[in-house]
Each structure stands twice: as structure tokens, then as C-alpha cells.
Design a protein around this motif. Structure first.
Motif, mmCIF file in Angstrom:
data_model
loop_
_atom_site.group_PDB
_atom_site.id
_atom_site.type_symbol
_atom_site.label_atom_id
_atom_site.label_comp_id
_atom_site.label_asym_id
_atom_site.label_seq_id
_atom_site.Cartn_x
_atom_site.Cartn_y
_atom_site.Cartn_z
ATOM 1 N N GLU A 401 0.831 -1.200 0.000
ATOM 2 C CA GLU A 401 0.000 0.000 0.000
ATOM 3 C C GLU A 401 0.869 1.254 0.000
ATOM 4 N N LEU A 405 0.677 4.107 -2.831
ATOM 5 C CA LEU A 405 0.337 5.510 -2.592
ATOM 6 C C LEU A 405 1.417 6.434 -3.141
ATOM 7 N N GLN A 406 2.680 6.029 -2.958
ATOM 8 C CA GLN A 406 3.778 6.867 -3.435
ATOM 9 C C GLN A 406 3.784 6.949 -4.963
ATOM 10 N N GLN A 408 1.270 6.870 -6.872
ATOM 11 C CA GLN A 408 0.161 7.661 -7.389
ATOM 12 C C GLN A 408 0.495 9.137 -7.467
ATOM 13 N N ILE A 409 1.447 9.553 -6.628
ATOM 14 C CA ILE A 409 1.766 10.982 -6.608
ATOM 15 C C ILE A 409 2.564 11.383 -7.846
ATOM 16 N N SER A 566 -6.274 0.845 1.692
ATOM 17 C CA SER A 566 -6.960 0.959 0.411
ATOM 18 C C SER A 566 -8.463 0.925 0.585
ATOM 19 N N LYS A 569 -9.522 4.307 1.717
ATOM 20 C CA LYS A 569 -9.404 5.294 0.642
ATOM 21 C C LYS A 569 -10.585 5.228 -0.323
ATOM 22 N N TYR A 576 -7.502 13.739 -3.043
ATOM 23 C CA TYR A 576 -6.612 12.574 -3.032
ATOM 24 C C TYR A 576 -5.221 12.936 -2.540
ATOM 25 N N TRP A 579 -5.202 13.247 1.234
ATOM 26 C CA TRP A 579 -5.464 11.924 1.829
ATOM 27 C C TRP A 579 -4.223 11.028 1.693
ATOM 28 N N ASN A 580 -3.559 11.094 0.533
ATOM 29 C CA ASN A 580 -2.369 10.273 0.337
ATOM 30 C C ASN A 580 -1.252 10.661 1.308
ATOM 31 N N ARG A 584 0.310 8.116 4.068
ATOM 32 C CA ARG A 584 1.733 7.791 4.151
ATOM 33 C C ARG A 584 2.294 8.113 5.533
#
Length: 625
Positions: A401, A405-406, A408-409, A566, A569, A576, A579-580, A584
Motif C-alpha cells: 500500500e 500511494l507513493q 500515485q503521486i 486501500s 481510501k 486525493y 489523503w495520500n 503515508r
């Protein structure tokens, strides 16, 4: 049994019904309790009869002692009443005697031969007072006009200062009443006056109280030791205490230490009761004189009364204790052979249910209970193995996860950057585009950081500077940038790409809509054992409703377990980037890491991140046992 509980509840004794239900459940659930109850029930009739017999014997003994004490005190009080009343009547006889008053008629301040002859007659009349009443130590008459004191003890002496003392002034003010002083000091005699002793009490009254008024006063010294002898006659047992009080509740004499005694309460009624003196229980009996109003109190230690019965009681208690111990030992022996293995198995099951996977039962039997014990231990080992595998899978899921998340940035930022390059190419010359591409390449190179997940605060600031230069070129320098970084935190490690989404939000949702005079401030410092990083803009800000909605969305991450990021989320439809960042933070630093949002409409927004110095609080490992 259920009908019995219903009836008890209707009678208003619900607590008793609840206790009965509890005992019923314990009786049917615990073999040891049931066995012990059977043995103890056999002892109940014997114990009840023994205790009742001891109680009745103590009650009868106490009643007899009370009657004896009351009878003896009534007799003693009658004699004391008669004695004290006789002293009062004797004082009346002296004060109203015509011959005495006739010889005291002299009113001159200087003594004459005639007056001395009269005073000699007074002395002769009062000198035989001891033959009249043995409780009177001496009788004195003070002649107020001349200041001469005629005493049956010392003869006569002149002391005009007596007119200024308490006893003399009060006697003249209360001419018809007798005044009883318990001590020399209370009467007001000077300490060096040897005529008056601290061992006497003093009855004072005016002379010729029913005739013509004069300034002569009668003093009768009453022996306290004689009164104390009457009180001591009541002391029959070791530890007895007797006290005599006057009609005003003042202590006259006592067989105890006078320093420890106090005055009697004014409302105290005669009778028999219980008191505690220095923690020692006493039976207290009180009688009151009918004529004088004086009170006699006798205190007898209960230990002295119950000396013999206490020996019998202690023997009975020992019999009861030994019987109970035998019942417990027998029940324990029976229980150990039958029910102890079941109890151990039940305890092991409870430990497993509470999460103690290391629970293990002792193996040493070859019967059916031994088989159950070995089966339980095998089950516990298997359970621990299964839970450990699942826990390791959950930890791998957390790491997945985190990488998810990383990742997605970065694509999101790449899309925005390419979009910026496109619009810049349409509006500016090629050298500006090359400047943007240069800063963009620097940004990506530092983002990769050779696979490292952590950057120092200085590297994070450098990373943001490349990113912000691209954004300034995109927005044509419509906002300024300010860094407020404390020196002591520059070398501290932080998770990379932590501030970039916050800066991006500040530009897109705050400064882009301000249209000039924008200011973006990035801060970093140390407070209360945490690294505090902040991103602040003076842009459009948010309405209170939107701010509360955003806070509520981010709070959902705190409510969900960190092992299901997840799933949490999936409930978030907007924001987003924020939230991300918070996800993290929670995954990497634990529950103590926090992100706070504060915003005011048309004033700007501030986002603050608090990271515990020294790493996370490892809550995932603790929860796994």
C-alpha cells in the motif's frame, strides 16, 4: 428457582435476587465451589448454635453487670448527694447564725479591742467545724469592712486585697446563692496564699443573707480527697474509672488522670451505654443526684467484664476455624483429583481467547484429562502458527500500500508538469521552456534519489525549490515563496514527497485564484519532541463548511485500521493529494503522526504536519502480540 427470583424482585429485594443468581451460576459452573459448599453446609448448624449460645451468654452477663453497676452507683450517689447537700446546709447555718452575724456588725476599717473580742468569739464558734463535718477542711469568714479573715485553720489575718478577688465580688453580687469553686485558681486566690490549697474545693456565700446586707463572706473549704474516696469505692475491677461532676457539668473529682478529662455534655442523660476511651471500649453508667443535681459516672472496660467468656469464645472460634479448614482441605483434595485438570483447561482456553498464544498446560497425566491437555497444547501451537502467517501477510500488504500511494503521486505531478510546459510553450520563448525542463529534470532526479525513501529536511527544501521554480514560470511569478527553516532540523530525515502535494494544493486551490500578491510560506521547526512542518498560503481559503467536510474525510483514516488503507481510501471521493499524504504519514510514522488543516475564507490556508522524532510507536507489532 425462577419463580423464587420473581417473587424476590416483586418484594423489592432485587440486589438479593441478583446475588442468588450469581451464586447459582457459580454453584453449577465450579466443581470446587460445589464440593466446598457441601462440606461447609454440614458445619452451618453447629456454627450457628455455637455463635447463638455465645451471644446469649454475653447478653446475660452484660445485663447482670449493668444492674450491679447501677445499684452500686445509686447507693454511692445517694451518699454523695447527702454529703454535698449537708455541706450546703451547714453553710446556710453559719451564714444565718444570729450570734455570728451579731459579732460581725463592726463596720470600722480599723480594729478595736471590742471588735477583736467579737472576732475571737466568731473564731471559737467555727473552730469545731471538723467535728461537725469531716468533709470540710476549714471555715473562714472575711470581714469586708476591716479586711480581716477569721479562719478555723490559721486563726486570723488581715488582707484587704481579698476585696478585689473573684470569690469576694461574686459572693456579694449573688448574696443569697452559694457559689462552688472547684479550684483555688478558679476562686481567684493568689498562688502564694498558703491558706487555700489546690486539694480543696470552695463553697462561698454572703453572710446574713436573709437579714441586713453586709460585706461579710463565708468560705468553706471542702476536701477533694474525701469526695474522691466516695468515688473510688465503686472501683471493683481493674481498669474501672469513676468521675463526679457538679450540676453545671464541671469535673469535681475523678479516679483517672484529671488532665485527660473534660466537662460533661450538658444534654447527657443518666443511664447505661458504651463509650471508647483512647480506643478502649467501656461500658458507661451514669446516675444523677436528686437533691444536688450532681452526676456520677462509672466506666468499666468491656475486656474486664468478658475475661472469662472471651476464653470460651476463643475456644469456640478455634473449633470453627479448624472445622472450616478441614472442610476446605478435604474438598481441595477431592477437587484436585477430579476437577483441577478441567479448571486448568478452562483457564488455557481463556488465555487463548484473550490473545495469549503462548499459553501451555502442564502435561503429566495419562488418563482422559492428559489426552485433553495434549490436544489443547497442539491446538494452541497450530493457532499461533496460523496467526503468525496471516500477520506477516498483513505487513507485506502495508508495504505494498505504501509503494502504491507513493506511485500515485508521481504520475499525477508529471501530468500537471507536462501541461504546464505545453501552455508555457504557447506563451513564451524557448529559453523559458528550457528553464522549466531543467528544473523539472532536477526535480525528478532528486525524487528518484537512488531508491531512498527518506530525505533530509535540506534535501526536501531543495526538491521543493525545483518544483516551485517550475510553478513560478508557469504562473508568471504571481506569487512569492518564503522558506522558514530552523537550523537544528535541517539534517533530520523525513519521508520524501511529503510536502510537494501540499504545496501543489496551495498553488492550485489557493494562490492561482488570488491573481497577484500571493505568498507561499514553507516552515520547519521542532516543538514538544516532534518535527513540525507547515505549508501556508494567503490565497482564497475555504468556507467553514468545506473545511469541516475536508477534516471529516481525513479523520476517516484514523478510524480505520492501518492494515486496510486501500479500503478506507475507497470512501474518499475528493482531496486525493491530502489523503495520500496523511495515509503515508500513518503508515510510516504510526498513530502519533498528525496532519492539521486550518483555513479562513479569503485569508488563506495552513497545513501542519507533526512527525514524532525517533521513529514510529510500532503499534502494528504490538497489536500482533
Amino acid at each position: 428457582m425462577n419463580n423464587l427470583y420473581l417473587k424476590l424482585g416483586m418484594l423489592g429485594v432485587e440486589p438479593m435476587a441478583g446475588w442468588l443468581r450469581k451464586m447459582k451460576g457459580l454453584f453449577f459452573q465450579s466443581t470446587q465451589f460445589r464440593l466446598t459448599s457441601y462440606f461447609l453446609l454440614i458445619l452451618v448448624p453447629l456454627v450457628a448454635i455455637s455463635l447463638y449460645g455465645m451471644y446469649k451468654s454475653r447478653t446475660i452477663l452484660e445485663k447482670q453487670v449493668n444492674e450491679q453497676m447501677n445499684s452500686a452507683m445509686q447507693t454511692a450517689m445517694a451518699y454523695i448527694d447527702q454529703t454535698v447537700n449537708g455541706i450546703g446546709e451547714l453553710s446556710i447555718l453559719f451564714s444565718t447564725d444570729p450570734g455570728l452575724n451579731q459579732n460581725l456588725l463592726y463596720e470600722g476599717s480599723e480594729l478595736t479591742n471590742s471588735s477583736l473580742l467579737d472576732f475571737q468569739k466568731v473564731l471559737a464558734q467555727i473552730s469545731n467545724v471538723n467535728g461537725i463535718n469531716s468533709f470540710v477542711s476549714h471555715v473562714d469568714i472575711f470581714h469586708g469592712a476591716s479586711g480581716l479573715l477569721v479562719s478555723s485553720k490559721i486563726g486570723a489575718k488581715t488582707n484587704p486585697l481579698y476585696r478585689e478577688q473573684t470569690w469576694y465580688r461574686q459572693a456579694l453580687e449573688n448574696r443569697k446563692d452559694q457559689i462552688f469553686y472547684l479550684s483555688k485558681e478558679e476562686a481567684g486566690f493568689t498562688p502564694d496564699d498558703t491558706l487555700f490549697s489546690g486539694n480543696d474545693a470552695y463553697l462561698v456565700r454572703g453572710m446574713n443573707m436573709f437579714g441586713n446586707a453586709n460585706n461579710n463572706v463565708l468560705i468553706m473549704a471542702v476536701k477533694k480527697n474525701e469526695l474522691l474516696s466516695l468515688v473510688k469505692n465503686l472501683l471493683q475491677m481493674e481498669g474501672d474509672r469513676a468521675h463526679l461532676y457538679d450540676q453545671e457539668g464541671r469535673l469535681v473529682v475523678t479516679s483517672a488522670d484529671p488532665q485527660t478529662m473534660t466537662a460533661m455534655a450538658s444534654g447527657e442523660q443518666p443511664g447505661v451505654g458504651s463509650v471508647s476511651v483512647d480506643g478502649v471500649p467501656y461500658i458507661s453508667a451514669t446516675v444523677k443526684g436528686a437533691r444536688t443535681g450532681w452526676t456520677l459516672e462509672l466506666e468499666r472496660p468491656k475486656a474486664a467484664i468478658y475475661t472469662q467468656t472471651d476464653k470460651l469464645r476463643m475456644l469456640m472460634y478455634w473449633i470453627i476455624v479448624v472445622s472450616v479448614l478441614l472442610a476446605l482441605i478435604i474438598s481441595w483434595v477431592v477437587y484436585r483429583g477430579i476437577a483441577a485438570p478441567l479448571s486448568a483447561l478452562a483457564h488455557g482456553m481463556k488465555q487463548i481467547r484473550l490473545g495469549n498464544l503462548n499459553a501451555k498446560l502442564a502435561e503429566g497425566r495419562n488418563d482422559e484429562f492428559g489426552f485433553l491437555t495434549r490436544s489443547f497444547n497442539e491446538m494452541a501451537r497450530e493457532q499461533k502458527h496460523l496467526i503468525k502467517n496471516i500477520y506477516e501477510q498483513q505487513l507485506m500488504r502495508v508495504q505494498t500500500e505504501l509503494h502504491f500511494l507513493q506511485s500515485q503521486i508521481n504520475p499525477h505531478f508529471l501530468y500537471n508538469t507536462l501541461d504546464a510546459i505545453y501552455w508555457t510553450a504557447k506563451n513564451y520563448a524557448a529559453h523559458e521552456i528550457s528553464d522549466m525542463v531543467f528544473n523539472l529534470s532536477k526535480f525528478f532526479r532528486l525524487s528518484l534519489s537512488k531508491g531512498r525513501e527518506m530525505l533530509t529536511v535540506s534535501e526536501t527544501v531543495e526538491h521543493l525549490q525545483y518544483y516551485l521554480r517550475v510553478q513560478q514560470l508557469r504562473y508568471m511569478d504571481i506569487f512569492e515563496i518564503r522558506f522558514e527553516i530552523e537550523a537544528e532540523c535541517r539534517d533530520m530525515p523525513v519521508l520524501k514527497l511529503l510536502l510537494q502535494p501540499l504545496v501543489e494544493n496551495a498553488i492550485l486551490h489557493g494562490l492561482e485564484k488570488k491573481q497577484g500578491d500571493g505568498l507561499l510560506t514553507v516552515t520547519c521547526g521542532i516543538s514538544d519532541g516532534s518535527l513540525v512542518m507547515g505549508v501556508r498560503d494567503n490565497g482564497k481559503g475555504m468556507s467553514p463548511e468545506r473545511l469541516e467536510q475536508l477534516r471529516e474525510q481525513l479523520r476517516s483514516l484514523d478510524a480505520d485500521t492501518l492494515l486496510a488503507v486501500s479500503e478506507a481510501k475507497s470512501a474518499v471521493k475528493t482531496s486525493y493529494g491530502l489523503w495520500n499524504v496523511k495515509a503515508r504519514l500513518k503508515l510510516h510514522y504510526g498513530s502519533r503522526a498528525e496532519m492539521e488543516i486550518d483555513s479562513r475564507e479569503d485569508e488563506g490556508t495552513t497545513i501542519t504536519i507533526r512527525i514524532p522524532i525517533g521513529g514510529r510507536d510500532d503499534e502494528l507489532v504490538d497489536s500482533g502480540g
